[in-house]
Enzyme design. Structure first.
Site, PDB file in Angstrom:
ATOM      1  N   ASP A   1       0.959  -0.792  -0.174  1.00  0.00           N
ATOM      2  CA  ASP A   1      -0.246  -0.276  -0.374  1.00  0.00           C
ATOM      3  C   ASP A   1       1.154   1.199  -0.147  1.00  0.00           C
ATOM      4  O   ASP A   1       1.797   1.303   0.604  1.00  0.00           O
ATOM      5  CB  ASP A   1      -1.211  -0.643   0.947  1.00  0.00           C
ATOM      6  CG  ASP A   1      -2.326   1.133   1.182  1.00  0.00           C
ATOM      7  OD1 ASP A   1      -2.163   2.067   0.103  1.00  0.00           O
ATOM      8  OD2 ASP A   1      -2.669   1.174   1.933  1.00  0.00           O
TER       9      ASP A   1
ATOM     10  N   HIS B   1       2.169   3.364  -9.519  1.00  0.00           N
ATOM     11  CA  HIS B   1       2.621   1.685  -9.177  1.00  0.00           C
ATOM     12  C   HIS B   1       3.403   1.386  -9.860  1.00  0.00           C
ATOM     13  O   HIS B   1       4.050   0.361  -9.638  1.00  0.00           O
ATOM     14  CB  HIS B   1       1.107   1.344 -10.272  1.00  0.00           C
ATOM     15  CG  HIS B   1      -0.195   1.621  -9.192  1.00  0.00           C
ATOM     16  ND1 HIS B   1      -0.479   1.520  -7.701  1.00  0.00           N
ATOM     17  CD2 HIS B   1      -1.170   2.645  -9.567  1.00  0.00           C
ATOM     18  CE1 HIS B   1      -1.498   1.622  -7.627  1.00  0.00           C
ATOM     19  NE2 HIS B   1      -1.637   2.549  -8.329  1.00  0.00           N
TER      20      HIS B   1
ATOM     21  N   LEU C   1      11.311 -20.450  -4.872  1.00  0.00           N
ATOM     22  CA  LEU C   1      10.763 -19.483  -4.594  1.00  0.00           C
ATOM     23  C   LEU C   1       9.728 -19.950  -5.482  1.00  0.00           C
ATOM     24  O   LEU C   1       9.531 -19.785  -6.575  1.00  0.00           O
ATOM     25  CB  LEU C   1      11.580 -18.145  -4.673  1.00  0.00           C
ATOM     26  CG  LEU C   1      10.164 -16.718  -3.894  1.00  0.00           C
ATOM     27  CD1 LEU C   1       9.764 -16.942  -2.856  1.00  0.00           C
ATOM     28  CD2 LEU C   1      10.264 -15.547  -4.547  1.00  0.00           C
TER      29      LEU C   1
HETATM   30  C1  FPP Z   1      -1.575   0.524  -3.163  1.00  0.00           C
HETATM   31  O1  FPP Z   1      -1.366   1.896  -3.686  1.00  0.00           O
HETATM   32  C2  FPP Z   1      -1.422  -0.832  -4.090  1.00  0.00           C
HETATM   33  C3  FPP Z   1      -2.026  -1.171  -5.986  1.00  0.00           C
HETATM   34  C4  FPP Z   1      -3.438  -1.380  -5.231  1.00  0.00           C
HETATM   35  C5  FPP Z   1      -1.695  -1.460  -6.349  1.00  0.00           C
HETATM   36  C6  FPP Z   1      -0.126  -2.471  -6.358  1.00  0.00           C
HETATM   37  C7  FPP Z   1       0.567  -2.579  -7.724  1.00  0.00           C
HETATM   38  C8  FPP Z   1       1.007  -3.038  -8.694  1.00  0.00           C
HETATM   39  C9  FPP Z   1       2.574  -2.297  -7.649  1.00  0.00           C
HETATM   40  C10 FPP Z   1       1.659  -3.331  -9.836  1.00  0.00           C
HETATM   41  C11 FPP Z   1       1.685  -4.752  -9.989  1.00  0.00           C
HETATM   42  C12 FPP Z   1       2.502  -5.844  -9.453  1.00  0.00           C
HETATM   43  C13 FPP Z   1       3.041  -6.824  -9.741  1.00  0.00           C
HETATM   44  C14 FPP Z   1       3.422  -7.654  -8.845  1.00  0.00           C
HETATM   45  C15 FPP Z   1       3.512  -6.611 -11.094  1.00  0.00           C
HETATM   46  P1  FPP Z   1      -2.447   2.936  -3.494  1.00  0.00           P
HETATM   47  O2  FPP Z   1      -2.508   3.323  -4.890  1.00  0.00           O
HETATM   48  O3  FPP Z   1      -3.759   1.917  -2.841  1.00  0.00           O
HETATM   49  O4  FPP Z   1      -2.106   3.849  -2.462  1.00  0.00           O
HETATM   50  P2  FPP Z   1      -2.529   4.683  -1.565  1.00  0.00           P
HETATM   51  O5  FPP Z   1      -3.008   4.538  -1.075  1.00  0.00           O
HETATM   52  O6  FPP Z   1      -1.369   5.932  -0.952  1.00  0.00           O
HETATM   53  O7  FPP Z   1      -3.036   5.687  -2.565  1.00  0.00           O
END
Ligand code: FPP
Length: 241
Positions: free
Chosen positions: A19, A36, A130
Site C-alpha cells: 500500500d 504503481h 521460490l
Molecule cells: C496500493 O497502493 C497498490 C495497488 C492497488 C496496486 C499495486 C500494484 C503494483 C505494485 C503493480 C502490479 C504488481 C506486480 C506484482 C507486478 P494505493 O494505490 O492504494 O496507494 P494509496 O493508498 O497511497 O492511494
C-alpha cells in the site's frame, strides 16, 4: 541471513499488502500510475530478496476485487504493469527457479491477459526455489464463498462425508501453499482489507508507515528481524510458562 552476528529465523511464507503507491506519487506531484510503476520495482526487489534469503513463498497483493472501482485509466494501467512485469521478468524468474501462481477471479480480465498469465505460469512451473503468488482481482471473502459453492456442489453429488478444515482448504485458490507466517502491510494503515482471510488465522502481522515504493530490501530485512524475535504459540501456552 544474519543480524548483529546472530542467525535469524526466516519465515517460509511472507505475504505483503503493497500500500501507498498513490500517496508516494502524490507527494511528488506525479500521477498515481507513476507510484504503481515504482511499486513494480520494489516488487521485483522483494522477489529477489526472498529467493536470496530462503523465503519459500511470497504472496503479493497486486489488485483487489474492490480495486475494479478505481478510475478506468488506473485499472488499465495496473493491468498493463502486470503484463509488462510478466513479459520482462520471465527469463530472470526462470533462471532463478521461481514458480508463479496467480490467485483471484480472473474472469473480468481480457482473454488475452488471462492467456499471458497462464503461459507465464506454465513456463515457470518447474521453479523450486521460490513460489511467487500474485493476488490479482482477489478478495478473501470471495475466495471463501467460492469454496463454499464448490463444496455445496460436491455435496449434491453425495460424496462429502465430513467438512473439516483440511477438506475446506482443498477449495481455496492455492491449496498446496502453506499459510503465511508473516504478513507485511506498508503505507501506514493497520487493517487486512479482505486479504487471505482464511489463511492468516495465526500469521504474525507487521505494519510499517513506509510507502510501498520506499520499501527496499533494507526495510524487508527489518521486518524479518522483527518477526524473528517473536514467539509463535498457535493458541498454546508459551515456553517458560
Ligand atoms: C496500493 O497502493 C497498490 C495497488 C492497488 C496496486 C499495486 C500494484 C503494483 C505494485 C503493480 C502490479 C504488481 C506486480 C506484482 C507486478 P494505493 O494505490 O492504494 O496507494 P494509496 O493508498 O497511497 O492511494
Amino acid at each position: 541471513m544474519e543480524s548483529g552476528g546472530k542467525k535469524i529465523k526466516i519465515p517460509d511464507h511472507v505475504a505483503i499488502i503493497m500500500d501507498g503507491n498513490g500517496r508516494w506519487a502524490q507527494l511528488r506531484g506525479l500521477p498515481r500510475l507513476a507510484g504503481h510503476r515504482e511499486g513494480v520495482k520494489r516488487a521485483r526487489e522483494a522477489v529477489e530478496f526472498s529467493y536470496r534469503n530462503g523465503i519459500k513463498y511470497l504472496t503479493l497483493f497486486a489488485f483487489s476485487t474492490e480495486n475494479w472501482q478505481r478510475p478506468r485509466e488506473e485499472v488499465e494501467g495496473i493491468i498493463q504493469l502486470l503484463r509488462e512485469y510478466l513479459r520482462k521478468e520471465l527469463p530472470d524468474l526462470k533462471e532463478n527457479r521461481v514458480k508463479l501462481k496467480v490467485i483471484g477471479d480472473l474472469t473480468p480480465l481480457p482473454e488475452e491477459v488471462r492467456r499471458e498469465i497462464e503461459t507465464a505460469e506454465e513456463e515457470l512451473k518447474e521453479g523450486d526455489r521460490l513460489t511467487l503468488i500474485v493476488a490479482f482481482s482477489y478478495g478473501g471473502r470471495q475466495e471463501i464463498i467460492r469454496a463454499v459453492k464448490k463444496i455445496v456442489s460436491e455435496c449434491k453429488n453425495g460424496t462429502v462425508q465430513n467438512i473439516s478444515e483440511e477438506y475446506f482448504r482443498k477449495f481455496l485458490f492455492a491449496p498446496e501453499i502453506p499459510d503465511p507466517d508473516l504478513l507485511i502491510r506498508t503505507g501506514g494503515e493497520q487493517r487486512i482489507s479482505n486479504f487471505l482471510l482464511f489463511q492468516i488465522a495465526y500469521t504474525e502481522l507487521y505494519f510499517t508507515k513506509t510507502l510501498w515504493p520506499d520499501f527496499t530490501s533494507e526495510e524487508f530485512k527489518r521486518a524479518i528481524e522483527d518477526y524473528s524475535r517473536r514467539e509463535r504459540r498457535f493458541g498454546r501456552v508459551g515456553k517458560g510458562k
